[in-house]
Design a protein around this motif. Structure first.
Motif, PDB file in Angstrom:
ATOM      1  N   GLU A   4       0.875  -1.185   0.033  1.00  0.00           N
ATOM      2  CA  GLU A   4       0.023  -0.121  -0.097  1.00  0.00           C
ATOM      3  C   GLU A   4       0.784   1.267   0.034  1.00  0.00           C
ATOM      4  O   GLU A   4       0.402   2.185  -0.755  1.00  0.00           O
ATOM      5  CB  GLU A   4      -0.846   0.089   1.095  1.00  0.00           C
ATOM      6  N   LYS A   5       1.839   1.323   0.845  1.00  0.00           N
ATOM      7  CA  LYS A   5       2.686   2.286   0.606  1.00  0.00           C
ATOM      8  C   LYS A   5       3.184   2.543  -0.479  1.00  0.00           C
ATOM      9  O   LYS A   5       3.527   3.815  -0.998  1.00  0.00           O
ATOM     10  CB  LYS A   5       3.876   2.371   1.953  1.00  0.00           C
ATOM     11  N   CYS A   8       1.128   4.034  -2.785  1.00  0.00           N
ATOM     12  CA  CYS A   8       0.801   5.559  -2.629  1.00  0.00           C
ATOM     13  C   CYS A   8       2.054   6.574  -3.097  1.00  0.00           C
ATOM     14  O   CYS A   8       1.835   7.501  -3.739  1.00  0.00           O
ATOM     15  CB  CYS A   8       0.681   5.669  -1.045  1.00  0.00           C
ATOM     16  N   GLU A  11       1.643   6.589  -6.846  1.00  0.00           N
ATOM     17  CA  GLU A  11       0.623   7.505  -7.289  1.00  0.00           C
ATOM     18  C   GLU A  11       1.086   9.048  -7.170  1.00  0.00           C
ATOM     19  O   GLU A  11       0.863  10.021  -7.891  1.00  0.00           O
ATOM     20  CB  GLU A  11      -0.587   7.470  -6.411  1.00  0.00           C
ATOM     21  N   THR A  72      -2.581  12.758  -1.681  1.00  0.00           N
ATOM     22  CA  THR A  72      -3.842  11.832  -2.017  1.00  0.00           C
ATOM     23  C   THR A  72      -4.371  12.235  -3.220  1.00  0.00           C
ATOM     24  O   THR A  72      -5.340  11.310  -3.644  1.00  0.00           O
ATOM     25  CB  THR A  72      -4.624  12.428  -0.858  1.00  0.00           C
TER      26      THR A  72
END
Length: 112
Positions: A4-5, A8, A11, A72
């Motif tokens: 997940e990190k 992130c 992205e 985000t």
């Protein structure tokens, strides 16, 4: 969790690169605007490692977006204020043209 990190960071790297290109800046120009090295900008865009908060803040300022957007992808009040500051530089006629473009975009995107 580690995956997940990684996603992130990737992205965020994509958003940094896209925004730089949108502003028609080279990595060297962005480095100069953000008081960073070209290598640091390259690392940020590659997503190979996480950035320190100060570097993120510098890049966000140079790219005229919020750090929230880079992190985000969310548009927050600060992003809208940056846009409002740009609109203040336009003449009334230019603002009406921008408004018409926005209205057309809203119409096109809500039609789908």
């Amino acid at each position: 969790m580690a995956q997940e990190k990684e996603l992130c960071i990737q992205e965020m790297a994509r958003r940094i690169c896209e925004r730089r290109k949108q502003l028609r800046l080279t990595q060297e120009e962005l480095a100069e605007k953000s008081d960073m090295t070209t290598q640091a900008v390259s690392y940020a865009e590659s997503g190979k490692r996480a950035m320190r908060p100060d570097s993120l803040r510098k890049l966000a300022a140079a790219l005229c977006v919020s750090a929230d957007y880079l992190l985000t992808g969310d548009i927050v009040d600060k992003d809208l204020l940056i846009l409002a500051d740009k609109l203040r530089l336009l003449t009334p006629s230019q603002i009406h043209t921008v408004e018409a473009i926005i209205d057309e975009c809203i119409h096109l995107y809500t039609e789908q």
